[in-house]
Design a protein around this motif. Sequence first.
Motif, PDB file in Angstrom:
ATOM      1  N   GLU A 146      36.096  64.271 -43.301  1.00 56.35           N
ATOM      2  CA  GLU A 146      36.420  62.969 -43.330  1.00 56.35           C
ATOM      3  C   GLU A 146      37.839  62.742 -43.389  1.00 56.35           C
ATOM      4  O   GLU A 146      38.289  61.435 -42.941  1.00 56.35           O
ATOM      5  CB  GLU A 146      35.620  61.954 -44.332  1.00 56.35           C
ATOM      6  CG  GLU A 146      34.116  62.005 -44.040  1.00 56.35           C
ATOM      7  CD  GLU A 146      33.082  61.349 -45.092  1.00 56.35           C
ATOM      8  OE1 GLU A 146      33.880  61.318 -46.076  1.00 56.35           O
ATOM      9  OE2 GLU A 146      32.148  60.913 -44.783  1.00 56.35           O
ATOM     10  N   TRP A 147      38.629  63.492 -44.242  1.00 60.34           N
ATOM     11  CA  TRP A 147      40.131  63.459 -44.548  1.00 60.34           C
ATOM     12  C   TRP A 147      40.974  64.590 -44.185  1.00 60.34           C
ATOM     13  O   TRP A 147      40.344  65.603 -44.315  1.00 60.34           O
ATOM     14  CB  TRP A 147      40.145  63.078 -46.031  1.00 60.34           C
ATOM     15  CG  TRP A 147      39.475  61.870 -46.560  1.00 60.34           C
ATOM     16  CD1 TRP A 147      38.225  61.576 -46.867  1.00 60.34           C
ATOM     17  CD2 TRP A 147      40.113  60.519 -46.701  1.00 60.34           C
ATOM     18  NE1 TRP A 147      37.877  60.290 -47.352  1.00 60.34           N
ATOM     19  CE2 TRP A 147      39.025  59.576 -47.104  1.00 60.34           C
ATOM     20  CE3 TRP A 147      41.273  59.890 -46.487  1.00 60.34           C
ATOM     21  CZ2 TRP A 147      39.357  58.339 -47.468  1.00 60.34           C
ATOM     22  CZ3 TRP A 147      41.830  58.524 -46.484  1.00 60.34           C
ATOM     23  CH2 TRP A 147      40.696  57.646 -47.239  1.00 60.34           C
ATOM     24  N   LYS A 191      44.949  55.522 -44.126  1.00 62.98           N
ATOM     25  CA  LYS A 191      45.650  56.290 -45.063  1.00 62.98           C
ATOM     26  C   LYS A 191      45.613  55.747 -46.501  1.00 62.98           C
ATOM     27  O   LYS A 191      45.823  54.519 -46.614  1.00 62.98           O
ATOM     28  CB  LYS A 191      47.397  56.326 -44.559  1.00 62.98           C
ATOM     29  CG  LYS A 191      47.679  57.119 -43.172  1.00 62.98           C
ATOM     30  CD  LYS A 191      48.941  57.264 -43.017  1.00 62.98           C
ATOM     31  CE  LYS A 191      49.233  57.647 -41.650  1.00 62.98           C
ATOM     32  NZ  LYS A 191      50.529  57.787 -41.273  1.00 62.98           N
ATOM     33  N   GLN A 216      44.899  65.892 -45.392  1.00 62.01           N
ATOM     34  CA  GLN A 216      46.274  65.719 -45.789  1.00 62.01           C
ATOM     35  C   GLN A 216      47.353  65.650 -44.975  1.00 62.01           C
ATOM     36  O   GLN A 216      47.484  66.706 -44.332  1.00 62.01           O
ATOM     37  CB  GLN A 216      46.281  66.926 -46.978  1.00 62.01           C
ATOM     38  CG  GLN A 216      47.533  66.300 -47.972  1.00 62.01           C
ATOM     39  CD  GLN A 216      47.683  67.053 -49.187  1.00 62.01           C
ATOM     40  OE1 GLN A 216      46.785  67.674 -49.597  1.00 62.01           O
ATOM     41  NE2 GLN A 216      48.861  67.021 -49.957  1.00 62.01           N
ATOM     42  N   PHE A 244      46.825  61.088 -47.579  1.00 58.83           N
ATOM     43  CA  PHE A 244      45.377  61.748 -46.795  1.00 58.83           C
ATOM     44  C   PHE A 244      45.289  60.544 -45.801  1.00 58.83           C
ATOM     45  O   PHE A 244      45.308  59.250 -46.175  1.00 58.83           O
ATOM     46  CB  PHE A 244      44.197  61.471 -47.887  1.00 58.83           C
ATOM     47  CG  PHE A 244      44.358  62.744 -48.926  1.00 58.83           C
ATOM     48  CD1 PHE A 244      44.004  64.081 -48.581  1.00 58.83           C
ATOM     49  CD2 PHE A 244      44.992  62.650 -50.194  1.00 58.83           C
ATOM     50  CE1 PHE A 244      43.931  65.110 -49.433  1.00 58.83           C
ATOM     51  CE2 PHE A 244      45.295  63.734 -51.141  1.00 58.83           C
ATOM     52  CZ  PHE A 244      44.489  64.958 -50.601  1.00 58.83           C
ATOM     53  N   GLN A 245      44.763  60.987 -44.681  1.00 52.98           N
ATOM     54  CA  GLN A 245      44.403  60.218 -43.716  1.00 52.98           C
ATOM     55  C   GLN A 245      42.824  60.497 -43.156  1.00 52.98           C
ATOM     56  O   GLN A 245      42.399  61.550 -43.212  1.00 52.98           O
ATOM     57  CB  GLN A 245      45.297  60.227 -42.815  1.00 52.98           C
ATOM     58  CG  GLN A 245      45.103  59.506 -41.421  1.00 52.98           C
ATOM     59  CD  GLN A 245      46.396  59.475 -40.269  1.00 52.98           C
ATOM     60  OE1 GLN A 245      46.890  60.738 -40.353  1.00 52.98           O
ATOM     61  NE2 GLN A 245      46.459  58.639 -39.373  1.00 52.98           N
ATOM     62  N   THR A 246      42.156  59.435 -42.838  1.00 52.24           N
ATOM     63  CA  THR A 246      40.823  59.568 -42.470  1.00 52.24           C
ATOM     64  C   THR A 246      40.939  60.211 -41.044  1.00 52.24           C
ATOM     65  O   THR A 246      41.615  59.776 -40.182  1.00 52.24           O
ATOM     66  CB  THR A 246      39.907  58.291 -42.339  1.00 52.24           C
ATOM     67  OG1 THR A 246      40.724  57.371 -41.557  1.00 52.24           O
ATOM     68  CG2 THR A 246      40.100  57.802 -43.675  1.00 52.24           C
ATOM     69  N   PHE A 250      38.734  65.286 -51.633  1.00 53.65           N
ATOM     70  CA  PHE A 250      38.603  64.547 -50.131  1.00 53.65           C
ATOM     71  C   PHE A 250      37.763  65.602 -49.436  1.00 53.65           C
ATOM     72  O   PHE A 250      38.277  66.531 -49.098  1.00 53.65           O
ATOM     73  CB  PHE A 250      39.923  64.133 -49.666  1.00 53.65           C
ATOM     74  CG  PHE A 250      40.483  63.130 -50.509  1.00 53.65           C
ATOM     75  CD1 PHE A 250      40.434  61.645 -50.119  1.00 53.65           C
ATOM     76  CD2 PHE A 250      41.401  63.442 -51.461  1.00 53.65           C
ATOM     77  CE1 PHE A 250      41.260  60.712 -50.771  1.00 53.65           C
ATOM     78  CE2 PHE A 250      42.132  62.251 -52.183  1.00 53.65           C
ATOM     79  CZ  PHE A 250      41.925  61.244 -51.773  1.00 53.65           C
ATOM     80  N   TRP A 294      47.417  51.813 -50.616  1.00 52.85           N
ATOM     81  CA  TRP A 294      46.815  51.875 -49.126  1.00 52.85           C
ATOM     82  C   TRP A 294      47.208  50.445 -48.398  1.00 52.85           C
ATOM     83  O   TRP A 294      47.658  49.469 -49.066  1.00 52.85           O
ATOM     84  CB  TRP A 294      45.491  51.702 -48.999  1.00 52.85           C
ATOM     85  CG  TRP A 294      44.412  50.836 -49.603  1.00 52.85           C
ATOM     86  CD1 TRP A 294      44.146  49.698 -49.129  1.00 52.85           C
ATOM     87  CD2 TRP A 294      44.057  50.808 -51.107  1.00 52.85           C
ATOM     88  NE1 TRP A 294      43.513  49.289 -50.107  1.00 52.85           N
ATOM     89  CE2 TRP A 294      43.316  49.539 -51.343  1.00 52.85           C
ATOM     90  CE3 TRP A 294      44.209  51.777 -52.183  1.00 52.85           C
ATOM     91  CZ2 TRP A 294      42.834  49.311 -52.466  1.00 52.85           C
ATOM     92  CZ3 TRP A 294      43.751  51.313 -53.473  1.00 52.85           C
ATOM     93  CH2 TRP A 294      43.106  50.190 -53.415  1.00 52.85           C
TER      94      TRP A 294
END
Length: 79
Positions: A16-17, A55, A19, A27-29, A12, A69
């Motif tokens: 952009e991501w 996420k 943890q 993981f979240q954007t 990732f 997701w």
Amino acid sequence: MGLLYTKFYMDFDDAEWMQVSNNPIIFQTVKKDVSLEIEDTSHKSFRLNFKKGGKLNMFRVTGKFRLTWDDDDISNSIT
């Protein structure tokens, strides 16, 4: 809720991501419209476009990864 299985570990991009959890791995954007291309265990490719704050949950299962997701976190997807 979306669900895919893949045999490939995913990297990732830190731009952009991020943890947000180790157990379970989540993981979240950090940006809007983050695109993620995934090849599932049957070799079909999927491109998911996540909204900002979306996420992705990753669980290691014997020999593969289970990705889940919330459909509300997806702006659109292409199969």
